[in-house]
Design a protein around this motif. Structure first.
Motif, PDB file in Angstrom:
ATOM      1  N   UNK A 125       0.885  -1.332   0.060  1.00  0.00           N
ATOM      2  CA  UNK A 125      -0.106  -0.094  -0.177  1.00  0.00           C
ATOM      3  C   UNK A 125       0.714   1.289  -0.103  1.00  0.00           C
ATOM      4  N   UNK A 126       0.282   2.216  -0.501  1.00  0.00           N
ATOM      5  CA  UNK A 126       0.922   3.441  -0.328  1.00  0.00           C
ATOM      6  C   UNK A 126       1.344   4.153   1.070  1.00  0.00           C
ATOM      7  N   UNK A 127       2.423   4.444   1.141  1.00  0.00           N
ATOM      8  CA  UNK A 127       3.008   4.809   2.552  1.00  0.00           C
ATOM      9  C   UNK A 127       3.679   3.969   3.276  1.00  0.00           C
ATOM     10  N   UNK A 128       3.913   2.736   2.845  1.00  0.00           N
ATOM     11  CA  UNK A 128       4.758   1.632   3.119  1.00  0.00           C
ATOM     12  C   UNK A 128       6.324   2.169   3.446  1.00  0.00           C
ATOM     13  N   UNK A 129       6.803   1.745   4.683  1.00  0.00           N
ATOM     14  CA  UNK A 129       8.161   2.097   4.961  1.00  0.00           C
ATOM     15  C   UNK A 129       8.979   0.841   5.212  1.00  0.00           C
ATOM     16  N   UNK A 130      10.124   0.637   4.508  1.00  0.00           N
ATOM     17  CA  UNK A 130      10.824  -0.560   4.549  1.00  0.00           C
ATOM     18  C   UNK A 130      12.026  -0.247   5.388  1.00  0.00           C
TER      19      UNK A 130
END
Length: 489
Positions: A92-97
């Motif tokens: 999804x949009x806004x995913x931080x890795x």
């Protein structure tokens, strides 16, 4: 019932590269056709792709393991192996890795944004690509490299313009339901909201999104209640809205104390994306003024709140009083924030040239082996992974590559002795100074290397001499003539 998952750990394994092929062209009346082994195919990558149709990380919760396909082995007649297919994982949009240690690798925002989480291994070169003046018909090929295997943490931080914060049962879910078309669960008990809710609001010519997170309680920034798990969803917000319940009958609760408690929790929370939540623009919503006592209390505390420089709006989600003014005020703040944000530039590749004095490797003393050394560097370690150690010619080719890189020279300068252990990429060798690289080699049988045989004989003779020298003379020892005869044998 669908579940909302905003934090998962995935195990990404990219594909291995295919091995190169060692082949010689055979055709009638052409006995010396030359090498024609093809290269191995590259392994597939693991790629994270932002998809606007995905809103949760639920799929990774049930399937945390991701494997890309391997590259195929090269074949004769100069046929290269097929490359492995990359595996694209939709997020999804806004995913931080994040790494398993919490270091941020990527912040994925915008539909179609891509991030290579694990790179596939390179395919090994076939003997046709390894042919040179020194090796006209190599009897070996390079092995394919293994693909990267990483454990990554994916966290979803909602992309919202406005964040609603407040105590449980303050009316946040009711507020987002009347401002937008969102339909969150609403009930008359605390912690009704267990997952963040997003709503889209249209105010005049502006459109913005509102996020409603579970209720905060004192200590939420330290893990109490549900606040710590979902405060990350308001990290991107342009403005924070304190929703204050003016109709609560709980002892020790009043609008000013509620606001102070919320401000403390925001100040103590450290966003992973940088900045501080306490520095964001904020306004106060005094809710439930349809109750007579609540309206009276709201008018009483409004001057004190305005003295703090906070815009105040008294609203009722039941009668919709004050909602129009609130939505237009939020739209104005969001538009001002968007105007001050830096314009996103097109993606570009930044090249970092290697320093002039960078040798490409380092030589360290081995703490576990007396007199031993450890070689660290991207190229030496990759070359070791590509070498088939059951082929003497391949090992000799590795020695030439290391010599051209300057490894042997540095080892000699560091005082390395023949036979001392040298470790490269987890493989330990007994170091034997070899023929300097770059000279013309004597023709030899495919798959063999005369230097390997010489080093084996020399190394064995030196070890035997050292063993004899360490022995203490006794009456049982052979005479010097017998020792000389034994050495000649």
């Amino acid at each position: 019932m669908s579940r909302f998952v905003d934090r998962v750990v995935i195990h990404a394994a990219a594909g291995n590269g295919g091995n190169g092929c060692a082949s010689v062209h055979r055709e009638k009346f052409k006995p010396l056709g030359g090498p024609d082994g093809g290269n191995g195919g590259n392994g597939g990558d693991i790629v994270l792709v932002v998809d606007s149709g995905v809103h949760t990380l639920l799929d990774f919760h049930f399937r945390p393991h991701a494997h890309a396909s391997n590259g195929k082995q090269g074949q004769g007649s100069n046929r290269d192996g097929a490359a492995g297919e990359s595996l694209e994982l939709k997020v999804p949009d806004g995913t931080v890795v994040l790494t398993e240690h919490g270091e941020m690798l990527a912040d994925l925002t915008g539909n179609g944004t891509r991030f290579v989480a694990a790179r596939g291994g390179r395919g090994g070169l076939g003997n046709a690509a390894l042919a040179s003046k020194a090796r006209k018909a190599p009897g070996f090929a390079l092995l394919g490299e293994p693909g990267e295997e990483v454990d990554l943490i994916l966290e979803l931080r909602s992309v919202a313009d406005v964040g609603l914060v407040g105590f449980p049962s303050a009316g946040k879910s009711s507020l987002i339901s009347v401002l937008s078309s969102a339909r969150p669960k609403i009930a008359e008990y605390p912690f009704t909201t267990l997952v963040p809710n997003l709503g889209v609001v249209n105010a005049g010519g502006s459109t913005f999104t509102v996020a409603d997170v579970p209720g905060l309680i004192p200590g939420a920034s330290q893990g109490k209640g549900l606040g710590l798990d979902f405060l990350r969803h308001i990290e991107r917000c342009s403005v924070l809205v304190h929703v204050i319940d003016c109709a609560t009958f709980e002892p020790g609760r009043d609008p000013m104390s509620d606001l102070d408690a919320l401000e403390r929790e925001l100040a103590q929370y450290t966003p992973a994306l940088g900045g501080s939540l306490a520095e964001r623009p904020r306004l106060v919503v005094l809710n439930k003024i349809d109750v007579p006592d609540a309206r009276e209390l709201a008018e009483m505390v409004r001057p004190d709140l305005e003295k703090r420089g906070l815009p105040v709006f008294a609203v009722s989600t039941a009668s919709h009083e004050g909602l129009r003014e609130l939505s237009y005020a939020l739209a104005k703040i969001v538009e001002e924030d968007r105007a001050t944000r830096p314009t996103l530039e097109a993606s570009r590749i930044v090249l970092h040239p290697t320093a002039v004095d960078d040798a490409g490797f380092t030589v360290l003393d081995d703490p576990e082996e007396e007199g031993g050394f450890i070689i660290r560097g991207e190229r030496p370690e990759r070359w070791v992974r590509q070498t088939a150690f059951d082929n003497d010619e391949a090992v000799g080719y590795l020695g030439d590559r290391l010599a051209r890189l300057g490894v042997e020279q540095v080892l000699a300068e560091r005082g390395a002795k023949p036979g001392c252990p040298v470790t490269i990429g987890g493989v330990t060798f007994d170091w034997e100074p070899s023929t300097p690289a770059g000279i013309e080699m004597v023709m030899h049988q495919r798959g063999s290397d005369p230097r390997m045989e010489r080093n084996t004989r020399v190394g064995a003779a030196e070890r035997k001499a050292a063993k004899i020298a360490r022995r203490t003379p006794s009456s049982d020892d052979p005479s010097p003539d017998e020792q000389e005869a034994e050495e000649q044998q």
